[in-house]
Design a protein around this motif. Structure first.
Motif, PDB file in Angstrom:
ATOM      1  N   GLU A  35      29.753   0.332 -35.232  1.00 21.01           N
ATOM      2  CA  GLU A  35      30.861   1.378 -34.993  1.00 21.01           C
ATOM      3  C   GLU A  35      31.560   0.897 -33.686  1.00 21.01           C
ATOM      4  O   GLU A  35      32.659   1.263 -33.599  1.00 21.01           O
ATOM      5  N   SER A  36      30.968   0.592 -32.618  1.00 19.37           N
ATOM      6  CA  SER A  36      31.588   0.287 -31.254  1.00 19.37           C
ATOM      7  C   SER A  36      32.443  -0.915 -31.557  1.00 19.37           C
ATOM      8  O   SER A  36      33.520  -0.825 -31.059  1.00 19.37           O
ATOM      9  N   LEU A  37      32.077  -1.789 -32.295  1.00 19.02           N
ATOM     10  CA  LEU A  37      33.412  -2.738 -32.591  1.00 19.02           C
ATOM     11  C   LEU A  37      34.546  -2.303 -33.598  1.00 19.02           C
ATOM     12  O   LEU A  37      35.589  -2.750 -33.266  1.00 19.02           O
ATOM     13  N   ALA A  38      34.059  -1.436 -34.492  1.00 17.98           N
ATOM     14  CA  ALA A  38      35.205  -1.025 -35.310  1.00 17.98           C
ATOM     15  C   ALA A  38      36.125   0.029 -34.472  1.00 17.98           C
ATOM     16  O   ALA A  38      37.314  -0.061 -34.959  1.00 17.98           O
ATOM     17  N   ILE A  39      35.813   0.543 -33.458  1.00 20.26           N
ATOM     18  CA  ILE A  39      36.956   1.420 -32.775  1.00 20.26           C
ATOM     19  C   ILE A  39      37.394   0.719 -31.462  1.00 20.26           C
ATOM     20  O   ILE A  39      38.263   1.270 -30.937  1.00 20.26           O
ATOM     21  N   ALA A  40      36.956  -0.560 -31.234  1.00 20.81           N
ATOM     22  CA  ALA A  40      37.555  -1.267 -30.283  1.00 20.81           C
ATOM     23  C   ALA A  40      39.104  -1.658 -30.341  1.00 20.81           C
ATOM     24  O   ALA A  40      39.699  -1.498 -29.475  1.00 20.81           O
ATOM     25  N   SER A  41      39.190  -2.348 -31.729  1.00 19.61           N
ATOM     26  CA  SER A  41      40.704  -2.567 -31.848  1.00 19.61           C
ATOM     27  C   SER A  41      40.872  -2.862 -33.373  1.00 19.61           C
ATOM     28  O   SER A  41      39.855  -2.828 -33.919  1.00 19.61           O
ATOM     29  N   LYS A  42      42.100  -2.984 -33.805  1.00 17.97           N
ATOM     30  CA  LYS A  42      42.339  -3.159 -35.359  1.00 17.97           C
ATOM     31  C   LYS A  42      41.706  -4.407 -35.698  1.00 17.97           C
ATOM     32  O   LYS A  42      41.109  -4.488 -36.872  1.00 17.97           O
ATOM     33  N   ALA A  43      41.752  -5.420 -34.962  1.00 16.07           N
ATOM     34  CA  ALA A  43      41.158  -6.682 -35.318  1.00 16.07           C
ATOM     35  C   ALA A  43      39.639  -6.719 -35.488  1.00 16.07           C
ATOM     36  O   ALA A  43      39.070  -7.303 -36.416  1.00 16.07           O
ATOM     37  N   LEU A  44      39.004  -6.119 -34.517  1.00 12.86           N
ATOM     38  CA  LEU A  44      37.575  -5.968 -34.502  1.00 12.86           C
ATOM     39  C   LEU A  44      37.133  -5.064 -35.736  1.00 12.86           C
ATOM     40  O   LEU A  44      36.108  -5.325 -36.033  1.00 12.86           O
ATOM     41  N   ARG A  45      37.925  -4.149 -35.893  1.00 12.93           N
ATOM     42  CA  ARG A  45      37.515  -3.139 -36.951  1.00 12.93           C
ATOM     43  C   ARG A  45      37.294  -3.836 -38.336  1.00 12.93           C
ATOM     44  O   ARG A  45      36.480  -3.658 -39.282  1.00 12.93           O
TER      45      ARG A  45
END
Length: 305
Positions: A35-45
């Motif tokens: 989840e922390s990756l997914a909310i970091a940025s659109k690309a990381l999500r």
């Protein structure tokens, strides 16, 4: 983007899975780990979703009909829970068409049901099933050689085959039995020089020209007369304790039988056969070993995406 992909790949591979041997439940890490990756940025999500859906968990054939279009690019491993029975085979097959880059299929059966032939429901369509390189099957109720024939016909591209079940096929009495030993066997027995499979297993796996590894995990109990703890001079390949106790008393038969096993023809690419053992009491085995004839989706937790 490629550098980000490598970073996410490195991060997600370090996340420990849940218990892999806990049958009929997803062993994927929880979505909260991504989840922390997914909310970091659109690309990381986007990259987090790709990593999360590399393994897709399904409790029903219907779940495979409503997947996102991107899954054909993301999913490499499909983990299915099949609770049906041979006695009432539903006409619906597990449709693999949405998973065009599938490499591995794991199927968890219900050990309380007669289910040995249900693998036939997983070869639809054939051209996708034939590209599978790894098959892992848990809790086949009656693992006779006929199951191996179904596997070799449905998944001709297999390189790795893993079977985990309570019973084992005895090539002496030609029946599935619960293994018993005098004492605890080693955690595993590995065969490299010899086939290491019951003869009928090896025979039905012969068409799998790319198969290089077979792993079998079986349950066992104590109270038998045979020991595998110090060495494996019997070249044990699933023989039941009753047959060994009765037929191995004569040295001539024992020598002949061991010699036969060392010369069994093997699938052309087979390199290793590994047996794993898990201790279990006979009364905990659900299937009646004397009477058995031969014969939900990826939203398992509330914040799955």
């Amino acid at each position: 983007m490629e550098l980000l992909r490598e970073i996410v790949h490195y991060y997600t591979k370090a996340i420990p899975p849940r218990e892999p041997e806990k049958g009929r439940q997803s062993y994927k890490p929880p979505w909260s780990a991504f989840e922390s990756l997914a909310i970091a940025s659109k690309a990381l999500r986007q990259l987090a979703l790709e990593s999360w859906f590399e393994v897709y968990f399904s409790r029903s054939p219907d779940d495979l009909l409503h997947v996102w279009p991107e899954f054909e690019l993301w999913t490499r491993e499909l983990h299915c829970v099949e609770l049906g029975t041979d006695l009432q085979i539903r006409p619906v097959q597990w449709d693999l068409r949405a998973f065009r880059r599938l490499c591995k299929l794991r199927v968890d059966f219900d050990p309380s049901q007669s289910n040995a032939m249900l693998l036939m429901r997983f070869d639809h369509p054939r051209h996708i099933a034939s590209q599978l390189q790894e098959l892992e099957v848990h809790d086949v109720s009656w693992p006779s050689p006929m199951v191996l024939r179904v596997i070799s016909q449905a998944f001709p591209g297999l390189r790795i085959l893993k079977l985990s079940q309570d019973l084992v096929w005895c090539n002496l009495c030609n029946i599935c039995r619960f293994a018993t030993f005098k004492d605890h066997p080693p955690d595993e027995i590995a065969y490299v020089k010899f086939v290491g499979l019951p003869k009928h297993y090896a025979m039905y796996l012969m068409p799998l020209t790319h198969l290089h590894t077979v792993e079998l995990t079986i349950s066992y109990g104590l109270g038998g007369s045979t020991s595998l703890s110090k060495n494996n001079d019997l070249v044990w390949t699933g023989e039941c304790d009753a047959c060994m106790d009765m037929m191995f008393t004569g040295d001539d038969f024992k020598r002949e039988w061991i010699g036969r096993k060392k010369t069994i023809e093997k699938p052309p690419s087979l390199r290793s056969v590994i047996w794993h053992f898990r201790h279990k009491n006979l009364e905990d085995v659900i299937v009646d070993v004397d009477d058995e004839p031969e014969g939900g989706a990826d939203h398992d937790e509330e914040d799955d995406t």
